[in-house]
Motif scaffolding. Structure first.
Motif, PDB file in Angstrom:
ATOM      1  N   GLY A 287       0.798  -1.214   0.000  1.00  0.00           N
ATOM      2  CA  GLY A 287       0.000   0.000   0.000  1.00  0.00           C
ATOM      3  C   GLY A 287       0.831   1.265   0.000  1.00  0.00           C
ATOM      4  N   VAL A 288       2.057   1.192  -0.444  1.00  0.00           N
ATOM      5  CA  VAL A 288       2.918   2.376  -0.486  1.00  0.00           C
ATOM      6  C   VAL A 288       2.403   3.368  -1.535  1.00  0.00           C
ATOM      7  N   VAL A 289       1.976   2.797  -2.721  1.00  0.00           N
ATOM      8  CA  VAL A 289       1.496   3.645  -3.810  1.00  0.00           C
ATOM      9  C   VAL A 289      -0.001   3.384  -3.989  1.00  0.00           C
ATOM     10  N   SER A 290      -0.731   4.428  -4.324  1.00  0.00           N
ATOM     11  CA  SER A 290      -2.173   4.245  -4.492  1.00  0.00           C
ATOM     12  C   SER A 290      -2.485   3.465  -5.762  1.00  0.00           C
ATOM     13  N   ALA A 291      -3.584   2.743  -5.758  1.00  0.00           N
ATOM     14  CA  ALA A 291      -3.933   1.850  -6.866  1.00  0.00           C
ATOM     15  C   ALA A 291      -4.239   2.616  -8.137  1.00  0.00           C
ATOM     16  N   THR A 292      -4.671   3.859  -8.042  1.00  0.00           N
ATOM     17  CA  THR A 292      -4.944   4.616  -9.271  1.00  0.00           C
ATOM     18  C   THR A 292      -3.659   5.032  -9.976  1.00  0.00           C
ATOM     19  N   VAL A 293      -2.570   5.123  -9.213  1.00  0.00           N
ATOM     20  CA  VAL A 293      -1.287   5.438  -9.845  1.00  0.00           C
ATOM     21  C   VAL A 293      -0.647   4.160 -10.369  1.00  0.00           C
TER      22      VAL A 293
ATOM     23  N   SER B  90     -11.214   8.123 -31.985  1.00  0.00           N
ATOM     24  CA  SER B  90     -11.677   6.828 -32.433  1.00  0.00           C
ATOM     25  C   SER B  90     -12.731   6.357 -31.449  1.00  0.00           C
ATOM     26  N   SER B  91     -13.539   5.432 -31.870  1.00  0.00           N
ATOM     27  CA  SER B  91     -14.544   4.919 -30.938  1.00  0.00           C
ATOM     28  C   SER B  91     -14.381   3.423 -30.745  1.00  0.00           C
ATOM     29  N   SER B  92     -13.242   2.923 -31.194  1.00  0.00           N
ATOM     30  CA  SER B  92     -12.966   1.501 -30.999  1.00  0.00           C
ATOM     31  C   SER B  92     -11.465   1.277 -31.113  1.00  0.00           C
ATOM     32  N   GLY B  93     -11.028   0.078 -30.763  1.00  0.00           N
ATOM     33  CA  GLY B  93      -9.616  -0.248 -30.844  1.00  0.00           C
ATOM     34  C   GLY B  93      -8.952  -0.161 -29.484  1.00  0.00           C
ATOM     35  N   VAL B  94      -7.789  -0.779 -29.392  1.00  0.00           N
ATOM     36  CA  VAL B  94      -7.076  -0.831 -28.112  1.00  0.00           C
ATOM     37  C   VAL B  94      -6.649   0.574 -27.686  1.00  0.00           C
ATOM     38  N   GLY B  95      -6.258   1.391 -28.656  1.00  0.00           N
ATOM     39  CA  GLY B  95      -5.863   2.766 -28.356  1.00  0.00           C
ATOM     40  C   GLY B  95      -7.010   3.547 -27.746  1.00  0.00           C
ATOM     41  N   TYR B  96      -8.190   3.354 -28.315  1.00  0.00           N
ATOM     42  CA  TYR B  96      -9.391   4.013 -27.780  1.00  0.00           C
ATOM     43  C   TYR B  96      -9.683   3.531 -26.362  1.00  0.00           C
ATOM     44  N   MET B  97      -9.521   2.229 -26.173  1.00  0.00           N
ATOM     45  CA  MET B  97      -9.768   1.641 -24.858  1.00  0.00           C
ATOM     46  C   MET B  97      -8.887   2.324 -23.802  1.00  0.00           C
TER      47      MET B  97
ATOM     48  N   GLN C 218      -9.783   8.570 -19.070  1.00  0.00           N
ATOM     49  CA  GLN C 218     -10.763   9.580 -18.660  1.00  0.00           C
ATOM     50  C   GLN C 218     -11.464   9.208 -17.363  1.00  0.00           C
ATOM     51  N   PHE C 219     -11.588   7.920 -17.147  1.00  0.00           N
ATOM     52  CA  PHE C 219     -12.253   7.475 -15.910  1.00  0.00           C
ATOM     53  C   PHE C 219     -11.243   7.013 -14.863  1.00  0.00           C
ATOM     54  N   SER C 220      -9.965   7.361 -15.084  1.00  0.00           N
ATOM     55  CA  SER C 220      -8.880   6.995 -14.166  1.00  0.00           C
ATOM     56  C   SER C 220      -8.812   5.501 -13.870  1.00  0.00           C
TER      57      SER C 220
ATOM     58  N   VAL D  31      -5.695   0.892 -18.429  1.00  0.00           N
ATOM     59  CA  VAL D  31      -4.635   1.495 -19.245  1.00  0.00           C
ATOM     60  C   VAL D  31      -3.465   0.518 -19.354  1.00  0.00           C
ATOM     61  N   PHE D  32      -3.123  -0.054 -18.181  1.00  0.00           N
ATOM     62  CA  PHE D  32      -2.037  -1.040 -18.185  1.00  0.00           C
ATOM     63  C   PHE D  32      -2.359  -2.226 -19.083  1.00  0.00           C
ATOM     64  N   ALA D  33      -3.587  -2.696 -18.995  1.00  0.00           N
ATOM     65  CA  ALA D  33      -3.977  -3.843 -19.821  1.00  0.00           C
ATOM     66  C   ALA D  33      -3.774  -3.526 -21.297  1.00  0.00           C
ATOM     67  N   GLY D  34      -4.172  -2.307 -21.698  1.00  0.00           N
ATOM     68  CA  GLY D  34      -4.002  -1.898 -23.098  1.00  0.00           C
ATOM     69  C   GLY D  34      -2.543  -1.864 -23.506  1.00  0.00           C
TER      70      GLY D  34
END
Lengths: 276, 255
Positions: free
Chosen positions: A50-56, A222-229, A235-237, A242-245
């Motif tokens: 828990g040193v770093v927050s999960a959103t980071v 774009s509205s699709s694709g891994v980049g869009y993902m 945008q929703f943090s 993001v890591f998965a992409g």
């Protein structure tokens, strides 16, 4: 005494070397896994404390769970499919043209003089600089994305094909003349095989750039694709998404690269080169 | 397969200065003959061979093979270069076949025969990088022979090889010559080689390249280098060879 010892130890080391060789071949690739494994372990430990927050920095376990979710919902597969479709089409278009024009310019000095200066000028223009223009011309739909990818994929194949052809040993042409090769045999039996190492290198570099171009194209709108993902998740943090992409990009990129290297090994087995 | 060579002049222009390489070369080689061309370096012997092959057409004169003038390189004038010049991406048998299709049983049979003749059985599927210099040169010879040339031109083909391999390849070549009756023209700077192989020997002198002397060699094959007859001829060639060098000094810079 010393000498006898040294002589005695010699066959042993030789035998060792002989024994080591196949092992090195079979398990050599596993060495590449060591560094990532250590990094992931440390990462997990830091995240778990828990040193770093999960959103980071979400932990590896969280990312794996995200993957599972994305796969089960079918979201990942859909994005990946459209991304691969774009990259493949753009790559085929760009690399195909690069190969064709590279061969033409390689063969004919005149074509080179007409085309090469303009192409070299275009080559130095960064991807991002033309992106707005492509959007203005072709809109936000598939055409602009595929063309952007093709633009990047074109140059490595073009330059390497050209250099490969110009690098063919003139002495082999003399042989081709003595053996009365027809012009098409000169191409298929002398020039293309001799230029093949360069052409394959060009294809490898071009695949990498196609992948890069894909990300640029998908991030810009774009509205699709891994980049869009990735953009969407940002945008929703949802850092885990993001890591998965990012991981998807890395894995697919590595897979395509390995595929070309496999081709290289198959097609260039006649080469006598240093293997480290 | 008579070869008639008549070269009035062959010159290069270098920095505005004309440099005559060959002058007044008249040679007639009878079918089935083995001519060795020997001369000091820079005498234009390799240039002469390239002209006969049709690889060099910028000269004043003519070369005819069987009454047909040579204007371009081709399979009728087989050429063996100093280096083997094999295609590195083709195996031994593919190199020999080159533009011909190995799947054609006729081609395949001839290739196999030649592999036997140049003693490369067992190495058919090897790539050039796996071959020694001598083996590579034998592949090059087989490649030329497959086209059944009327004349085989060899440009110092064994120059880069060690003494043992050279001796071996010389015997291979003589073997082929006896079996195939191909007219041979071989350029060398090795007096021993020229006497061992040729039944006709042409000594060239340099600046400009001219034929200094034509010598028939009446020695039965297979020849033995250690016999007095062989040594006597070798001495004669050597003394003629030295004369060409004397001439060069005399005509050269006034020494």
């Amino acid at each position: 005494m010393m000498k006898a010892e040294a002589a005695g130890s010699l066959p042993k080391t030789n035998a060792e070397a002989v024994r080591k060789k196949p092992g090195r071949k079979r398990y050599g690739w596993m060495k590449g896994l060591l560094l990532p494994a250590v990094i992931i372990a440390i990462w997990q430990v830091i995240g778990g404390l828990g040193v770093v927050s999960a959103t980071v920095l979400p932990t590896p376990v969280t990312i794996v769970l995200t993957f599972k979710e994305l796969i089960l919902s079918g979201e990942l597969f859909g994005h990946l499919q459209i991304s691969i479709y774009r990259a493949a089409l753009g790559f085929l278009l760009g690399a195909g043209l690069g190969l064709m024009i590279g061969i033409l310019a390689g063969f004919s000095k005149r074509t080179e003089l007409y085309l090469d200066p303009s192409l070299q000028m275009l080559r130095t223009v960064p991807h991002l600089a033309v992106t707005p223009l492509f959007i203005l011309w072709f809109g936000f739909d598939e055409v602009s994305k595929i063309l952007l990818i093709a633009l990047g994929a074109f140059f490595p194949v073009y330059i390497n094909t050209f250099n490969g052809i110009r690098g063919v040993d003139a002495k082999l042409f003399e042989v081709a003349r003595v053996l009365e090769f027809k012009w098409h045999q000169q191409i298929s039996k002398v020039i293309l095989p001799a230029a093949l190492p360069n052409i394959l290198l060009g294809i490898r570099l071009s695949l990498g750039i196609a992948w890069l171009g894909l990300v640029v194209a998908e991030l810009m709108g774009s509205s699709s694709g891994v980049g869009y993902m990735i953009m969407d998740a940002r945008q929703f943090s949802q850092t885990n998404k993001v890591f998965a992409g990012i991981i998807i990009f890395a894995v697919v990129g590595k897979l395509t690269d390995s595929f070309v290297r496999l081709l290289e090994r198959k097609l260039l087995k006649w080469r006598n080169s240093y293997e480290g | 397969m008579a070869v008639t060579i008549s070269i009035k002049e062959k010159a290069f222009v270098q920095e505005g200065r004309k440099n005559t390489v060959l002058e007044n070369i008249e040679l007639s080689i009878a079918p089935g003959e083995f001519l060795t061309l020997i001369g000091p370096s820079g005498c234009g012997k390799s240039t002469l061979l390239k002209i006969i092959a049709g690889l060099d057409s910028e000269y004043d004169g003519s070369v005819e093979i069987n009454g047909r003038s040579v204007t371009a390189p081709g399979i009728q004038q087989g050429f063996i270069f100093q280096e083997h010049r094999l295609f590195p991406w083709l195996t031994v048998e593919q190199n020999i076949a080159a533009d011909l299709n190995l799947k054609d049983p006729k081609v395949k049979q001839k290739v196999d025969e030649l592999i036997e003749i140049v003693r490369l059985k067992g190495s058919e599927k090897a790539y050039p990088r796996e071959l020694s210099g001598g083996m590579s040169q034998r592949v090059a010879i087989a490649r030329a022979l497959l086209r059944e040339p009327e004349v085989l031109l060899l440009d110092e083909p064994f120059g880069a090889l060690d003494a043992f391999t050279r001796k071996h390849l010389q015997d291979v070549l003589l073997d082929i010559w006896r079996k195939k009756k191909t007219t041979m023209i071989l350029v060398t700077h090795d007096i021993d080689e020229s006497v061992y192989l040729g039944n006709e020997l042409a000594i060239l002198k340099a600046k400009p390249g001219k034929i200094h002397k034509l010598m028939p060699i009446h020695l039965a094959y297979p020849r033995n280098r250690t016999t007095p007859d062989f040594q006597a001829i070798r001495q004669r060639v050597l003394s003629e060879f030295e004369k060409t060098e004397d001439l060069e000094y005399a005509e050269g810079s006034g020494i």
